[in-house]
Design an enzyme around this catalytic site. Structure first.
Site, short mmCIF file in Angstrom:
data_model
loop_
_atom_site.label_atom_id
_atom_site.label_comp_id
_atom_site.label_asym_id
_atom_site.label_seq_id
_atom_site.Cartn_x
_atom_site.Cartn_y
_atom_site.Cartn_z
N SER A 1 -47.45 -5.96 -104.01
CA SER A 1 -48.24 -4.79 -103.62
C SER A 1 -47.54 -3.50 -104.02
O SER A 1 -48.17 -2.45 -104.03
CB SER A 1 -48.47 -4.80 -102.11
OG SER A 1 -47.23 -4.88 -101.44
N HIS B 1 -53.45 -8.23 -107.53
CA HIS B 1 -53.16 -7.88 -106.14
C HIS B 1 -54.38 -8.10 -105.26
O HIS B 1 -55.40 -7.42 -105.41
CB HIS B 1 -52.70 -6.40 -106.08
CG HIS B 1 -52.31 -5.96 -104.72
ND1 HIS B 1 -52.55 -4.70 -104.24
CD2 HIS B 1 -51.70 -6.63 -103.70
CE1 HIS B 1 -52.09 -4.60 -103.01
NE2 HIS B 1 -51.58 -5.76 -102.65
N GLU C 1 -57.07 -6.10 -107.43
CA GLU C 1 -56.60 -5.12 -108.40
C GLU C 1 -55.96 -5.89 -109.55
O GLU C 1 -55.07 -6.72 -109.32
CB GLU C 1 -55.55 -4.20 -107.77
CG GLU C 1 -56.13 -3.24 -106.75
CD GLU C 1 -55.07 -2.36 -106.10
OE1 GLU C 1 -55.30 -1.14 -106.02
OE2 GLU C 1 -54.03 -2.87 -105.66
N ASN D 1 -52.99 0.99 -102.39
CA ASN D 1 -51.87 1.47 -101.57
C ASN D 1 -51.52 2.94 -101.85
O ASN D 1 -50.99 3.62 -100.98
CB ASN D 1 -50.66 0.56 -101.72
CG ASN D 1 -50.82 -0.68 -100.85
OD1 ASN D 1 -51.51 -0.66 -99.83
ND2 ASN D 1 -50.23 -1.79 -101.27
N1 3HC Z 1 -59.17 -15.63 -92.93
C1 3HC Z 1 -60.41 -15.94 -93.33
N2 3HC Z 1 -61.53 -15.41 -92.76
C2 3HC Z 1 -61.35 -14.55 -91.71
C3 3HC Z 1 -60.06 -14.20 -91.24
C4 3HC Z 1 -58.94 -14.77 -91.91
N3 3HC Z 1 -57.70 -14.46 -91.55
N4 3HC Z 1 -60.21 -13.34 -90.22
C5 3HC Z 1 -61.52 -13.17 -90.03
N5 3HC Z 1 -62.20 -13.89 -90.94
C6 3HC Z 1 -63.66 -13.93 -91.10
C7 3HC Z 1 -64.38 -14.54 -89.91
O1 3HC Z 1 -64.50 -15.93 -90.02
C8 3HC Z 1 -65.75 -13.87 -90.01
O2 3HC Z 1 -66.54 -14.53 -90.97
P1 3HC Z 1 -68.19 -14.48 -90.86
O3 3HC Z 1 -68.60 -13.06 -90.92
O4 3HC Z 1 -68.63 -15.28 -92.06
O5 3HC Z 1 -68.49 -15.12 -89.54
C9 3HC Z 1 -65.43 -12.49 -90.57
O6 3HC Z 1 -64.13 -12.59 -91.16
C10 3HC Z 1 -65.44 -11.43 -89.52
O7 3HC Z 1 -64.46 -11.81 -88.57
P2 3HC Z 1 -64.46 -11.33 -87.06
O8 3HC Z 1 -65.88 -11.19 -86.59
O9 3HC Z 1 -63.57 -12.22 -86.28
O10 3HC Z 1 -63.71 -9.95 -87.06
P3 3HC Z 1 -64.05 -8.61 -87.85
O11 3HC Z 1 -65.50 -8.38 -87.96
O12 3HC Z 1 -63.19 -7.58 -87.22
O13 3HC Z 1 -63.51 -8.88 -89.33
C11 3HC Z 1 -61.77 -8.49 -90.83
C12 3HC Z 1 -62.18 -9.19 -89.57
C13 3HC Z 1 -62.49 -9.08 -92.03
C14 3HC Z 1 -60.26 -8.71 -90.98
C15 3HC Z 1 -62.15 -6.96 -90.72
O14 3HC Z 1 -61.66 -6.45 -89.51
C16 3HC Z 1 -61.59 -6.11 -91.83
O15 3HC Z 1 -62.14 -6.05 -92.92
N6 3HC Z 1 -60.46 -5.41 -91.56
C17 3HC Z 1 -59.78 -4.58 -92.54
C18 3HC Z 1 -58.87 -5.47 -93.35
C19 3HC Z 1 -58.20 -4.71 -94.44
O16 3HC Z 1 -58.30 -3.51 -94.60
N7 3HC Z 1 -57.43 -5.45 -95.25
C20 3HC Z 1 -56.66 -4.89 -96.32
C21 3HC Z 1 -55.30 -4.63 -95.83
S1 3HC Z 1 -54.30 -3.83 -97.02
C22 3HC Z 1 -53.67 -5.09 -97.94
O17 3HC Z 1 -53.90 -6.25 -97.70
C23 3HC Z 1 -52.83 -4.66 -99.09
C24 3HC Z 1 -51.37 -4.82 -98.83
O18 3HC Z 1 -50.70 -4.55 -100.03
C25 3HC Z 1 -50.83 -3.94 -97.75
#
Ligand code: 3HC
Length: 293
Positions: free
Chosen positions: A119, A140, A152, A190
């Site tokens: 990342s 990424h 990415e 990022n």
């Molecule tokens: N693995 C697989 N699927 C998952 C999961 C996981 N760890 N966590 C949740 N899910 C799925 C659930 O099964 C559900 O699926 P469905 O809609 O088909 O039923 C869906 O995600 C929604 O889950 P929830 O209802 O339990 O919870 P949310 O609606 O809050 O969604 C989330 C969870 C998808 C994580 C959402 O909160 C989200 O998009 N959050 C932001 C995540 C984000 O920004 N990620 C990027 C981080 S930065 C990064 O990774 C880069 C690094 O370099 C720092």
């Protein structure tokens, strides 16, 4: 070159997700971890995800079986030798990544394309541990990998244009929307996300609002799925601190500098959700409670 077989190195949070999407997209996939225990943990999390998808009816039991059939775990790096693409998702340490790719460079056929899921590290600096910088890219993914639609695709000044286009197409075949990025620190996401997250911590330090109010503001006011402090706990405070240090080192701009509170939380081992405590206390994971500072 037709990509048929995908290697993934690392079966942690990111590697297991990448292996899952590769197998689900129809690729024969081999995922490698260093120990049988870590491999087992990663494969179990894939199994759990596939079961959830089958229970919801997103995939049938038959499709679940096919995905499982395409996925193989191993602890032997040699088993990656005939892969067409290898995606690395190991610990975020330059020396470890260089050592791994140096070894893969000897084992793999010359046509294999190497990709790192880093990342924040410089792709060029990982690629030059191999004799194939022209066949080296960044790929990424975002956490949770099966859910997040973006990848990415990063090219260095040495990446061959045809290799790059092949990996852009591969990203799309994985079901992701590929975006094109250059090998600049933090790439696109990022570069924009880290200053925002650090600013949320600065706002908390300065008393602009409480943890819940800062989070609710961005969630309900801007439609973000998670507020910034919840997202910091989700990504990991140690991870964010590490990325911010690399970005600050590169750009020397205050917006990338870690706020004192972030440093102290990391020193205290409050790394977010995975450690049970960050900006929220996760003793009851279904009902996180904001910490009081
Ligand atoms: N693995 C697989 N699927 C998952 C999961 C996981 N760890 N966590 C949740 N899910 C799925 C659930 O099964 C559900 O699926 P469905 O809609 O088909 O039923 C869906 O995600 C929604 O889950 P929830 O209802 O339990 O919870 P949310 O609606 O809050 O969604 C989330 C969870 C998808 C994580 C959402 O909160 C989200 O998009 N959050 C932001 C995540 C984000 O920004 N990620 C990027 C981080 S930065 C990064 O990774 C880069 C690094 O370099 C720092």
């Amino acid at each position: 070159m037709a990509i048929r077989k995908v290697g993934v190195v690392g079966c942690g949070l990111m590697g297991s997700g990448i292996a899952q999407v590769a197998a689900a997209a129809g690729f024969e996939t081999v995922v490698r971890e260093v120990t049988a225990e870590l491999l087992d943990k990663g494969l179990k999390s894939i199994e759990k995800n596939l079961n959830r998808l089958a229970e919801k009816g997103t995939i049938t039991e038959a499709v679940k079986g096919e995905i499982r059939g395409r996925l193989k775990g191993t602890t032997k790096v040699e088993e990656l030798k005939d892969c067409d693409v290898i995606v690395e998702a190991i610990i975020e340490q330059l020396a470890a990544k260089r050592e791994l790719f140096g070894a893969l460079d000897v084992i793999c056929q010359t046509s294999t394309i190497f990709a790192s899921n880093t990342s924040s590290l410089t792709i060029t600096e990982i690629a030059n541990a191999t004799k194939r910088p022209q066949r080296f890219v960044g790929l990424h993914f975002f956490n949770p990998v099966p859910m997040m639609k973006l990848v990415e695709v990063v090219r260095t000044i040495a990446t061959e244009p045809a290799v790059y286009e092949e990996i852009v197409a591969f990203g799309a075949r994985l079901g992701k929307t590929p975006v094109r990025a250059h090998d600049t620190t933090g790439f696109i996401v990022n570069r924009l996300l880290v200053p925002y997250l650090l600013d949320a911590i600065r706002a908390l330090e300065e008393g602009v609002g409480s943890i819940e109010d800062l989070d609710n503001s961005m969630k309900l006011g801007c439609g973000h799925p998670m507020g910034p402090l919840t997202l910091l706990d989700f990504v990991g405070l140690d991870t964010t601190y590490y990325i911010s240090q690399i970005m600050f080192d590169e750009f020397k701009e205050r917006r990338f500098a870690a706020p004192p509170l972030l440093k102290r939380m990391v020193l205290a081992g409050w790394n977010g959700r995975k450690s049970g405590r960050g900006f929220y206390d996760y003793s009851d994971p279904q009902n996180p409670r904001a910490m009081k500072f």
